[in-house]
Design a protein around this motif. Structure first.
Motif, PDB file in Angstrom:
ATOM      1  N   GLU A 201       0.817  -1.217   0.000  1.00 22.14           N
ATOM      2  CA  GLU A 201       0.000   0.000   0.000  1.00 22.14           C
ATOM      3  C   GLU A 201       0.851   1.267   0.000  1.00 22.14           C
ATOM      4  O   GLU A 201       0.426   2.311  -0.515  1.00 22.14           O
ATOM      5  N   ALA A 202       2.053   1.175   0.556  1.00 21.59           N
ATOM      6  CA  ALA A 202       2.931   2.347   0.650  1.00 21.59           C
ATOM      7  C   ALA A 202       3.438   2.811  -0.710  1.00 21.59           C
ATOM      8  O   ALA A 202       3.986   3.918  -0.825  1.00 21.59           O
ATOM      9  N   MET A 203       3.237   2.011  -1.746  1.00 23.56           N
ATOM     10  CA  MET A 203       3.738   2.351  -3.082  1.00 23.56           C
ATOM     11  C   MET A 203       2.862   3.388  -3.786  1.00 23.56           C
ATOM     12  O   MET A 203       3.249   3.924  -4.830  1.00 23.56           O
ATOM     13  N   HIS A 204       1.698   3.680  -3.243  1.00 26.62           N
ATOM     14  CA  HIS A 204       0.783   4.625  -3.903  1.00 26.62           C
ATOM     15  C   HIS A 204      -0.100   5.303  -2.872  1.00 26.62           C
ATOM     16  O   HIS A 204      -0.189   4.857  -1.716  1.00 26.62           O
ATOM     17  N   ALA A 205      -0.772   6.364  -3.279  1.00 27.27           N
ATOM     18  CA  ALA A 205      -1.717   7.044  -2.395  1.00 27.27           C
ATOM     19  C   ALA A 205      -2.885   6.108  -2.089  1.00 27.27           C
ATOM     20  O   ALA A 205      -3.241   5.255  -2.915  1.00 27.27           O
ATOM     21  N   PRO A 206      -3.479   6.221  -0.898  1.00 28.10           N
ATOM     22  CA  PRO A 206      -4.599   5.340  -0.545  1.00 28.10           C
ATOM     23  C   PRO A 206      -5.741   5.426  -1.557  1.00 28.10           C
ATOM     24  O   PRO A 206      -6.074   6.507  -2.033  1.00 28.10           O
ATOM     25  N   ILE A 207      -6.302   4.258  -1.895  1.00 32.74           N
ATOM     26  CA  ILE A 207      -7.457   4.219  -2.808  1.00 32.74           C
ATOM     27  C   ILE A 207      -8.713   4.214  -1.936  1.00 32.74           C
ATOM     28  O   ILE A 207      -9.211   3.172  -1.522  1.00 32.74           O
ATOM     29  N   GLN A 208      -9.195   5.403  -1.639  1.00 33.66           N
ATOM     30  CA  GLN A 208     -10.316   5.572  -0.715  1.00 33.66           C
ATOM     31  C   GLN A 208     -11.645   5.477  -1.466  1.00 33.66           C
ATOM     32  O   GLN A 208     -12.043   6.406  -2.158  1.00 33.66           O
ATOM     33  N   GLN A 209     -12.322   4.361  -1.300  1.00 34.74           N
ATOM     34  CA  GLN A 209     -13.632   4.159  -1.921  1.00 34.74           C
ATOM     35  C   GLN A 209     -14.673   4.979  -1.160  1.00 34.74           C
ATOM     36  O   GLN A 209     -14.796   4.849   0.059  1.00 34.74           O
ATOM     37  N   ALA A 210     -15.402   5.835  -1.865  1.00 35.48           N
ATOM     38  CA  ALA A 210     -16.380   6.706  -1.210  1.00 35.48           C
ATOM     39  C   ALA A 210     -17.737   6.597  -1.890  1.00 35.48           C
ATOM     40  O   ALA A 210     -17.832   6.272  -3.076  1.00 35.48           O
ATOM     41  N   VAL A 211     -18.781   6.859  -1.126  1.00 33.82           N
ATOM     42  CA  VAL A 211     -20.149   6.721  -1.629  1.00 33.82           C
ATOM     43  C   VAL A 211     -20.986   7.899  -1.169  1.00 33.82           C
ATOM     44  O   VAL A 211     -20.702   8.511  -0.134  1.00 33.82           O
ATOM     45  N   ALA A 212     -22.027   8.234  -1.929  1.00 35.92           N
ATOM     46  CA  ALA A 212     -22.947   9.304  -1.535  1.00 35.92           C
ATOM     47  C   ALA A 212     -24.261   9.157  -2.287  1.00 35.92           C
ATOM     48  O   ALA A 212     -24.335   8.544  -3.354  1.00 35.92           O
ATOM     49  N   VAL A 213     -25.299   9.737  -1.720  1.00 37.84           N
ATOM     50  CA  VAL A 213     -26.625   9.797  -2.343  1.00 37.84           C
ATOM     51  C   VAL A 213     -26.684  11.043  -3.224  1.00 37.84           C
ATOM     52  O   VAL A 213     -26.208  12.116  -2.844  1.00 37.84           O
ATOM     53  N   MET A 214     -27.266  10.903  -4.405  1.00 41.32           N
ATOM     54  CA  MET A 214     -27.389  12.026  -5.325  1.00 41.32           C
ATOM     55  C   MET A 214     -28.515  12.978  -4.899  1.00 41.32           C
ATOM     56  O   MET A 214     -29.588  12.539  -4.483  1.00 41.32           O
ATOM     57  N   THR A 215     -28.259  14.263  -5.031  1.00 38.01           N
ATOM     58  CA  THR A 215     -29.255  15.277  -4.683  1.00 38.01           C
ATOM     59  C   THR A 215     -30.536  15.113  -5.507  1.00 38.01           C
ATOM     60  O   THR A 215     -31.648  15.318  -5.007  1.00 38.01           O
ATOM     61  N   ALA A 216     -30.391  14.720  -6.768  1.00 37.10           N
ATOM     62  CA  ALA A 216     -31.537  14.648  -7.682  1.00 37.10           C
ATOM     63  C   ALA A 216     -32.367  13.369  -7.536  1.00 37.10           C
ATOM     64  O   ALA A 216     -33.377  13.224  -8.217  1.00 37.10           O
TER      65      ALA A 216
END
Length: 250
Positions: A201-216
């Motif tokens: 993991e130290a070989m690259h920036a963290p791959i941060q999986q993120a989620v959100a609800v759409m406003t529409a």
């Protein structure tokens, strides 16, 4: 008799209308390609638990974000990096309080060749093509580029690089033999028959999986339920099963 037929027709229409009102909606979820296997299971479990059906559109995070910016009618967006969600939040396209990092992705070297096990092996003459996702719009491709740069071999291997549209497309290059090696997501390896060697993991920036609800979204409550399920103990166990690490605090 005629009155009876009319009554039955009206009753049938009324029952149909009631059924239509009580039928749960179908959620449309835009999801990064690395989530393909994990989210297929998440979707089945969520539907069994809530009765709400989920339809996924898998692709690169950048391209999906662009579709959302252009008005694509998604209810939820599960990106492969938190920056994509942050950008859409600033553009008021997501419900801010629903935005969360819920998993960390991992990458590794995929190959059919026994002679390839390390990053330096990619320099070998028998490696003609190395597949990575396009780093311009795919977070896993950016992580692959960062890894090769960190290893000090990016400029040497650059002439060999072929770009996949997304991380699933990148794996297909290796599986089909169109590339001797590739840097792909651990999360896609459960159904693949190529060799895989995990990258630190130290070989690259963290791959941060993120989620959100759409406003529409027209189904905000159901969309919030999906995000909540993804972050629940059950949802997180599914993510771990497919090789994702959990963010701190989980």
């Amino acid at each position: 008799m005629r009155k009876g037929i009319v009554f039955m027709m009206l009753l049938s229409l009324l029952m149909g209308a009631c059924a239509a009102k009580t039928d749960p909606p179908t959620l449309k979820v835009a999801a990064a390609a690395d989530l393909t296997l994990a989210f297929q299971e998440v979707g089945k479990r969520f539907e069994a638990k809530t009765g709400t059906r989920v339809v996924f559109s898998f692709g690169s995070t950048g391209q999906l974000a662009e579709q959302i910016e252009n008005g694509a009618p998604f209810d939820v967006f599960a990106a492969a990096n938190v920056q994509a969600i942050d950008k859409l939040t600033k553009e008021k396209l997501v419900v801010p309080e629903t935005a969360h990092v819920y998993a960390l992705g991992r990458i590794g070297i995929a190959t059919k060749l026994k002679s390839v096990q390390t990053l330096n092996d990619l320099l070998k003459d028998d490696i003609k093509k190395i597949a990575i996702a396009n780093p311009d719009h795919a977070p896993y491709g950016l992580a692959a580029k960062q890894t090769l740069q960190h290893a000090g071999i990016w400029e040497k291997v650059q002439p060999k690089i072929v770009y996949g549209k997304n991380i699933a497309d990148t794996l297909a290059y290796v599986e089909s033999g169109n590339a001797e090696a590739g840097i792909v997501a651990l999360s896609l390896m459960k159904t693949s028959h190529v060799d895989f060697h995990l990258i630190k993991e130290a070989m690259h920036a963290p791959i941060q999986q993120a989620v959100a609800v759409m406003t529409a979204t027209k189904h905000r409550e159901e969309a919030k339920q999906f995000v909540a399920f993804l972050r629940s103990t059950e949802g997180q166990e599914i993510m771990k099963k497919y090789g994702f690490s959990l963010p701190k605090g989980k």
